[in-house]
Scaffold this active site. Structure first.
Site, short mmCIF file in Angstrom:
data_model
loop_
_atom_site.label_atom_id
_atom_site.label_comp_id
_atom_site.label_asym_id
_atom_site.label_seq_id
_atom_site.Cartn_x
_atom_site.Cartn_y
_atom_site.Cartn_z
N SER A 78 -8.68 6.65 -8.10
CA SER A 78 -8.08 5.08 -8.39
C SER A 78 -8.42 4.68 -9.91
CB SER A 78 -9.30 4.41 -7.20
OG SER A 78 -8.83 3.93 -6.37
N LYS A 81 -5.33 3.69 -11.16
CA LYS A 81 -4.57 2.21 -10.69
C LYS A 81 -4.56 1.21 -11.94
CE LYS A 81 -5.88 2.61 -5.87
NZ LYS A 81 -7.18 2.24 -4.90
N TYR A 204 2.00 8.24 -6.33
CA TYR A 204 0.69 7.44 -6.23
C TYR A 204 -0.29 8.74 -6.24
CZ TYR A 204 -3.56 5.66 -4.31
OH TYR A 204 -5.02 5.44 -4.14
N TYR A 256 -13.88 -2.21 -6.00
CA TYR A 256 -13.81 -2.43 -4.54
C TYR A 256 -14.26 -3.78 -3.93
CZ TYR A 256 -13.03 2.51 -5.10
OH TYR A 256 -12.96 3.79 -5.57
N VAL A 274 -12.78 7.40 -6.14
CA VAL A 274 -13.82 8.20 -5.31
C VAL A 274 -14.33 9.74 -5.73
CG1 VAL A 274 -13.00 7.00 -3.34
CG2 VAL A 274 -11.69 9.01 -3.89
N1 GLU Z 1 -6.28 8.87 -4.01
C1 GLU Z 1 -7.52 8.14 -3.23
C2 GLU Z 1 -6.78 7.49 -2.13
O1 GLU Z 1 -5.86 6.86 -2.28
C3 GLU Z 1 -8.24 7.33 -4.38
C4 GLU Z 1 -9.20 6.34 -3.78
C5 GLU Z 1 -10.26 5.78 -5.00
O2 GLU Z 1 -10.49 6.52 -5.75
O3 GLU Z 1 -10.46 4.56 -4.45
O4 GLU Z 1 -7.67 7.34 -1.19
#
Ligand code: GLU
Length: 334
Positions: A78, A81, A204, A256, A274
């Site tokens: 994530s 992002k 993504y 989060y 994660v």
């Molecule tokens: N690729 C993971 C997902 O889409 C990333 C989630 C994360 O790192 O929060 O679930």
């Protein structure tokens, strides 16, 4: 004419030797902690070595301080992002991002479908999966392949070196990301996703599989901390305005549904992923990269956030603090 300073004052870091000593101390303080659990909803992430723990701090002048496993590669997940948002802001601008993706926290987990339904299909912000997939779809390029190239090259410019995919992570996630596929279909049903849903989820997922180290994260973050100038390459990656916009979204939504607690305790914009990475940015000063795979319930590295809390206090990084506060004895809850 008034002499207008170009740089907003954010204070200075302590002397280099002090910063280096504190990074080593942060690592030593939390190295023995075994709190938290390794993510396994993407099967291959469950195989990560829970003992790994790396910390890195890059100052905006390029000085690097690190401790532990700062050069071990892991999938960025994530944290990508944040940097894709910056690239999209650079490409389509502040207004469009505000209007098409949004900048408000959902208060719900990153992969929530309910958040989409409750908000009439608005992805709400680029840090939850719905908003991240919608943001990736806004990358420049006519075809999915061109968009992917723009993501990979853009994130590599932030890192100051070419970033490559971990193919095992990519395949493991592609085989198990039914929820993200559902989110993309739902976004499409609301007319909120540009492009083919399967293709956008794939880009993504590829961006999440790019390999980075804690050292890379610190460089990527320090680029946002210094108006878009990469401290490794001195290249201008994005504009200062884009850094400001990106950091404001990270402050509100980067950690989060616990973004409020993070800001309350640590007080800097940050993003976690994660696989156990965290990037925490101190505007004008530098950035921290952390890696440790054991996570709390929201999906953030436990040792990483404890180290960030300690360093934020001892280095005076908290944006809301007017003086350095001694590190607390207590820890962030798991
Ligand atoms: N690729 C993971 C997902 O889409 C990333 C989630 C994360 O790192 O929060 O679930």
């Amino acid at each position: 004419m008034l002499d207008v300073p170009q740089r907003a004052r954010t204070g200075d870091l302590p002397a280099e030797t002090r910063v280096a000593a504190l990074v080593r101390e942060a690592h030593a303080r939390y190295a023995a902690s075994q709190d938290g659990t390794v993510a396994d909803y993407i099967p291959i992430l469950g195989e990560a070595d829970p003992r790994l723990f790396g910390l890195s701090l890059t100052e905006v002048d390029g000085t690097v301080h690190h401790a532990g496993d700062a050069d071990v590669a892991f999938s960025v997940q994530s944290i990508s992002k944040a940097f894709v948002l910056a690239l999209v802001c650079e490409s389509i601008g502040h207004e469009q991002v505000h209007r098409t993706v949004g900048v408000n926290n959902t208060g719900l987990p990153f992969s929530s479908v309910i958040a989409l339904e409750l908000n009439e299909g608005s992805p709400m912000n680029p840090m939850v999966n719905a908003g991240a997939i919608a943001t990736t779809a806004l990358m420049p390029g006519e075809t999915a392949e061109q968009k992917w190239r723009a993501v990979q090259e853009g994130l590599s410019r932030f890192a100051g070196r070419p970033l490559e995919i971990d193919q095992q992570v990519l395949h493991s996630e592609i085989a198990s990301n039914h929820r993200n596929q559902g989110i993309s279909e739902l976004l499409t049903s609301y007319g909120r996703l540009r492009g083919q849903p399967e293709e956008m989820v794939e880009i993504y997922t590829r961006q999440c599989s790019l390999l980075v180290t804690a050292d890379d994260l610190a460089v990527m973050g320090a680029t946002l901390a210094d108006g878009g100038v990469n401290p490794r390459t001195r290249q201008q990656v994005v504009s200062p305005e884009v850094c400001r916009d990106t950091l404001s979204v990270l402050a509100a939504c980067g950690m989060y549904e616990r973004s409020g607690e993070w800001l309350f305790e640590i007080g800097v914009p940050a993003k976690s992923g994660v696989s156990g990475g965290i990037v925490a940015i101190a505007p004008g000063k530098g950035a921290l990269g952390a890696f440790s795979p054991r996570l709390d319930r929201a999906g953030t590295s436990v040792r990483g956030q404890r180290a960030c809390a300690f360093l934020s206090r001892s280095l005076g990084l908290n944006l809301f603090a007017s003086r350095i506060h001694p590190p607390k004895g207590s820890d962030i809850d798991e």
